[in-house]
Design a protein around this motif. Structure first.
Motif, PDB file in Angstrom:
ATOM      1  N   THR A  47       1.210   3.300  10.599  1.00 30.45           N
ATOM      2  CA  THR A  47       0.139   2.498  11.172  1.00 30.45           C
ATOM      3  C   THR A  47      -0.519   1.652  10.087  1.00 30.45           C
ATOM      4  OG1 THR A  47      -1.583   4.162  10.811  1.00 30.45           O
ATOM      5  CG2 THR A  47      -0.290   4.345  12.830  1.00 30.45           C
ATOM      6  N   VAL A  48      -1.422   0.767  10.513  1.00 30.15           N
ATOM      7  CA  VAL A  48      -2.215   0.007   9.552  1.00 30.15           C
ATOM      8  C   VAL A  48      -2.978   0.986   8.643  1.00 30.15           C
ATOM      9  CG1 VAL A  48      -2.473  -2.033  10.988  1.00 30.15           C
ATOM     10  CG2 VAL A  48      -4.087  -0.143  11.263  1.00 30.15           C
ATOM     11  N   PRO A  49      -3.193   0.619   7.395  1.00 29.59           N
ATOM     12  CA  PRO A  49      -3.110  -0.724   6.810  1.00 29.59           C
ATOM     13  C   PRO A  49      -1.763  -1.098   6.188  1.00 29.59           C
ATOM     14  CG  PRO A  49      -4.184   0.741   5.247  1.00 29.59           C
ATOM     15  CD  PRO A  49      -3.915   1.559   6.490  1.00 29.59           C
ATOM     16  N   HIS A  50      -0.781  -0.188   6.221  1.00 29.09           N
ATOM     17  CA  HIS A  50       0.524  -0.485   5.618  1.00 29.09           C
ATOM     18  C   HIS A  50       1.626  -0.041   6.582  1.00 29.09           C
ATOM     19  CE1 HIS A  50      -1.890  -0.773   1.963  1.00 29.09           C
ATOM     20  NE2 HIS A  50      -2.277   0.474   2.144  1.00 29.09           N
ATOM     21  N   PHE A  51       2.500  -0.953   6.965  1.00 30.20           N
ATOM     22  CA  PHE A  51       3.609  -0.560   7.837  1.00 30.20           C
ATOM     23  C   PHE A  51       4.784  -1.505   7.639  1.00 30.20           C
ATOM     24  CE2 PHE A  51       1.028  -3.491  10.415  1.00 30.20           C
ATOM     25  CZ  PHE A  51       1.985  -4.406  10.850  1.00 30.20           C
ATOM     26  N   ALA A  52       5.949  -1.032   8.066  1.00 34.94           N
ATOM     27  CA  ALA A  52       7.159  -1.842   8.081  1.00 34.94           C
ATOM     28  C   ALA A  52       7.825  -1.667   9.440  1.00 34.94           C
ATOM     29  CB  ALA A  52       8.112  -1.433   6.966  1.00 34.94           C
ATOM     30  N   GLU A  53       8.408  -2.728   9.935  1.00 30.26           N
ATOM     31  CA  GLU A  53       9.185  -2.615  11.165  1.00 30.26           C
ATOM     32  C   GLU A  53      10.491  -1.880  10.879  1.00 30.26           C
ATOM     33  OE1 GLU A  53       9.033  -5.852  14.105  1.00 30.26           O
ATOM     34  OE2 GLU A  53       8.118  -7.027  12.505  1.00 30.26           O
ATOM     35  N   THR A  54      11.040  -1.247  11.915  1.00 30.21           N
ATOM     36  CA  THR A  54      12.246  -0.440  11.765  1.00 30.21           C
ATOM     37  C   THR A  54      13.243  -0.775  12.872  1.00 30.21           C
ATOM     38  OG1 THR A  54      11.507   1.350  13.214  1.00 30.21           O
ATOM     39  CG2 THR A  54      10.813   1.479  10.904  1.00 30.21           C
ATOM     40  N   PHE A  55      14.436  -0.221  12.734  1.00 30.18           N
ATOM     41  CA  PHE A  55      15.322  -0.238  13.883  1.00 30.18           C
ATOM     42  C   PHE A  55      14.658   0.530  15.016  1.00 30.18           C
ATOM     43  CE2 PHE A  55      18.447  -1.246  10.587  1.00 30.18           C
ATOM     44  CZ  PHE A  55      19.187  -2.244  11.214  1.00 30.18           C
ATOM     45  N   ILE A  56      15.068   0.214  16.223  1.00 33.12           N
ATOM     46  CA  ILE A  56      14.360   0.672  17.411  1.00 33.12           C
ATOM     47  C   ILE A  56      14.222   2.191  17.478  1.00 33.12           C
ATOM     48  CG2 ILE A  56      16.450   0.660  18.847  1.00 33.12           C
ATOM     49  CD1 ILE A  56      14.698  -0.467  21.121  1.00 33.12           C
ATOM     50  N   ARG A  97       2.326 -11.172   8.055  1.00 30.40           N
ATOM     51  CA  ARG A  97       3.172 -10.240   7.337  1.00 30.40           C
ATOM     52  C   ARG A  97       3.129 -10.612   5.855  1.00 30.40           C
ATOM     53  NH1 ARG A  97       2.771  -8.089  11.604  1.00 30.40           N
ATOM     54  NH2 ARG A  97       4.428  -7.183  12.888  1.00 30.40           N
ATOM     55  N   THR A  98       3.325  -9.632   5.004  1.00 28.60           N
ATOM     56  CA  THR A  98       3.253  -9.892   3.560  1.00 28.60           C
ATOM     57  C   THR A  98       4.621  -9.887   2.893  1.00 28.60           C
ATOM     58  OG1 THR A  98       2.853  -7.536   3.138  1.00 28.60           O
ATOM     59  CG2 THR A  98       0.922  -8.953   3.366  1.00 28.60           C
ATOM     60  N   GLU A  99       5.657  -9.466   3.619  1.00 30.05           N
ATOM     61  CA  GLU A  99       6.976  -9.370   2.995  1.00 30.05           C
ATOM     62  C   GLU A  99       8.053  -9.349   4.074  1.00 30.05           C
ATOM     63  OE1 GLU A  99       9.238  -6.302  -0.125  1.00 30.05           O
ATOM     64  OE2 GLU A  99       7.109  -6.052   0.335  1.00 30.05           O
ATOM     65  N   TYR A 100       9.184  -9.925   3.747  1.00 27.10           N
ATOM     66  CA  TYR A 100      10.396  -9.823   4.563  1.00 27.10           C
ATOM     67  C   TYR A 100      11.524  -9.540   3.594  1.00 27.10           C
ATOM     68  CZ  TYR A 100      14.118 -11.061   7.880  1.00 27.10           C
ATOM     69  OH  TYR A 100      15.241 -11.034   8.682  1.00 27.10           O
ATOM     70  N   SER A 101      11.956  -8.306   3.534  1.00 24.84           N
ATOM     71  CA  SER A 101      12.868  -7.908   2.470  1.00 24.84           C
ATOM     72  C   SER A 101      13.876  -6.869   2.956  1.00 24.84           C
ATOM     73  CB  SER A 101      12.067  -7.332   1.290  1.00 24.84           C
ATOM     74  OG  SER A 101      11.427  -6.130   1.668  1.00 24.84           O
ATOM     75  N   THR A 136      10.270  -6.877   8.365  1.00 22.60           N
ATOM     76  CA  THR A 136       8.956  -7.406   8.044  1.00 22.60           C
ATOM     77  C   THR A 136       8.022  -6.269   7.665  1.00 22.60           C
ATOM     78  OG1 THR A 136       8.079  -7.310  10.291  1.00 22.60           O
ATOM     79  CG2 THR A 136       9.297  -9.291   9.675  1.00 22.60           C
ATOM     80  N   ILE A 137       7.149  -6.547   6.712  1.00 26.92           N
ATOM     81  CA  ILE A 137       6.258  -5.538   6.145  1.00 26.92           C
ATOM     82  C   ILE A 137       4.844  -6.112   6.110  1.00 26.92           C
ATOM     83  CG2 ILE A 137       5.727  -4.216   4.042  1.00 26.92           C
ATOM     84  CD1 ILE A 137       8.817  -4.437   3.440  1.00 26.92           C
ATOM     85  N   TYR A 138       3.872  -5.244   6.348  1.00 24.45           N
ATOM     86  CA  TYR A 138       2.474  -5.644   6.213  1.00 24.45           C
ATOM     87  C   TYR A 138       1.760  -4.677   5.287  1.00 24.45           C
ATOM     88  CZ  TYR A 138      -2.354  -6.883   7.127  1.00 24.45           C
ATOM     89  OH  TYR A 138      -3.666  -7.260   6.969  1.00 24.45           O
ATOM     90  N   ASP A 139       1.094  -5.230   4.275  1.00 25.54           N
ATOM     91  CA  ASP A 139       0.303  -4.453   3.326  1.00 25.54           C
ATOM     92  C   ASP A 139      -1.073  -5.103   3.257  1.00 25.54           C
ATOM     93  OD1 ASP A 139      -0.927  -3.205   1.203  1.00 25.54           O
ATOM     94  OD2 ASP A 139       0.699  -3.543  -0.229  1.00 25.54           O
ATOM     95  N   HIS A 140      -2.055  -4.445   3.862  1.00 29.74           N
ATOM     96  CA  HIS A 140      -3.377  -5.066   3.964  1.00 29.74           C
ATOM     97  C   HIS A 140      -4.014  -5.291   2.600  1.00 29.74           C
ATOM     98  CE1 HIS A 140      -6.870  -6.440   6.134  1.00 29.74           C
ATOM     99  NE2 HIS A 140      -7.651  -5.627   5.458  1.00 29.74           N
ATOM    100  N   ASP A 141      -3.673  -4.494   1.621  1.00 32.84           N
ATOM    101  CA  ASP A 141      -4.229  -4.689   0.282  1.00 32.84           C
ATOM    102  C   ASP A 141      -3.926  -6.093  -0.246  1.00 32.84           C
ATOM    103  OD1 ASP A 141      -5.212  -2.128   0.287  1.00 32.84           O
ATOM    104  OD2 ASP A 141      -3.571  -1.284  -0.903  1.00 32.84           O
TER     105      ASP A 141
END
Length: 323
Positions: free
Chosen positions: A253-262, A114-118, A128-133
């Motif tokens: 979806t990839v390459p950029h996503f963030a987790e959410t409430f269910i 993951r690239t961020e937790y904010s 949690t956030i993922y940014d493939h860049d």
């Protein structure tokens, strides 16, 4: 369909009481701290199961053995046969101790990236956030580069050795997909990154012991439509390949996503639950990780309780509507 609580490393009295208070019957332990030189001892596994049962709960699965138990296997290095022999010993001891699912992954670097937790979630919840860049130029892995072909070869070698043992001992090996499901990071291929990859894994060894830890969150991160995710649920649940589900959601979806409430991500979780039910799924749902809400503990008691309540309501809804 059943509820479970996972991400539990140590089944202490307080945690098991929390599980009972939520009305959850099953526990999934995550890499418990057990003794053993590259494998887990039968007696320790037996004590672990009876410890859970003494609290009126069921130990549904253990998720993940320590990475160093099979790091040479994942990299295809000398010494992998000795590691595989010990993995088989762990599987044998689990089956004979009455523990019938071992969740595992085959990520060469062993990392969930993951690239961020904010606090970018609803109401400022931390997600949690993922940014493939941001990881496109990550440094090479310390053990070098690994191609798709190399990792598939290593996974095939592993499965052909361990699945027959698991089948004999009544243990399902449940594979978690690579998270994030991108082609590679730091020159290391991540091969279990699509629904087709899951199908390929199931075809390597045709056995009821060759199964899936269906991380719906990671599958939702894959470059698939929502309908393709529902189809995958129907397919694998209908084949009795899923032992348990990580029931979480993401926004894209990839390459950029963030987790959410269910309930607020890209997947309609009620529709997903209908798919499990209609396919005859009899396994366990856990919340996996959840957004960090105000006043929560580091482990996430409040977030997990929210997720469990939501899943419990979905199960009740689809079960009663169908009856």
């Amino acid at each position: 369909m059943q509820l479970g609580l996972g991400a539990i490393h140590t089944p202490d009295d307080e945690t098991l009481q929390f599980v009972r208070q939520l009305g959850v019957p099953n526990v999934i332990l995550h890499t418990p701290d057990l003794r053993g030189d590259g494998f887990w001892e039968f007696q320790d596994l037996l004590r672990l199961r009876t410890r859970i049962e003494s609290a009126g709960l069921t130990l549904w699965a253990i998720e993940n053995i320590p990475g160093h138990f099979y790091d040479k296997v994942r990299r295809g290095e000398p010494g992998r046969d000795e590691q595989i022999e010990k993995v088989c010993k762990t599987i044998t001891n689990m089956g004979r101790a009455g523990i019938h699912t071992l969740g595992y992954h085959f990520i060469v670097d062993g990392k969930v990236w993951r690239t961020e937790y904010s606090p970018r979630g609803r109401g400022g919840a931390k997600v949690t956030i993922y940014d493939h860049d941001q990881v496109a130029h990550a440094p090479a892995h310390e053990h070098g580069t690994f191609t798709d072909e190399q990792v598939w070869d290593n996974l095939t070698y592993f499965l052909k050795a361990v699945v027959p043992v698991a089948e004999q001992e009544g243990v399902m090996l449940a594979l978690h997909p690579d998270d994030p499901p991108v082609p590679s990071i730091g020159g290391v291929a991540r091969v279990v990154r699509s629904i087709d990859a899951y199908k390929r894994v199931m075809g390597i060894v045709d056995s009821p012991a060759n199964g899936i830890e269906f991380c719906q969150g990671t599958v939702s991160e894959m470059d698939h439509t929502a309908e393709e995710v529902y189809d995958a649920i129907r397919l694998f649940a209908g084949q009795d390949k899923i032992s348990y589900v990580h029931f979480r959601n993401v926004d894209r979806t990839v390459p950029h996503f963030a987790e959410t409430f269910i309930e607020e991500g890209r997947i309609d979780m009620l529709q997903a639950m209908r798919c499990y039910h209609e396919a005859g799924f009899k396994g366990v749902f856990i919340v996996d990780h959840t957004p960090g809400v105000v006043g929560d503990t580091p482990w996430g008691h409040r977030g997990r309780a929210y997720g469990i309540g939501y899943i419990k309501a979905l199960i009740k809804c689809v079960s009663e509507c169908a009856s």
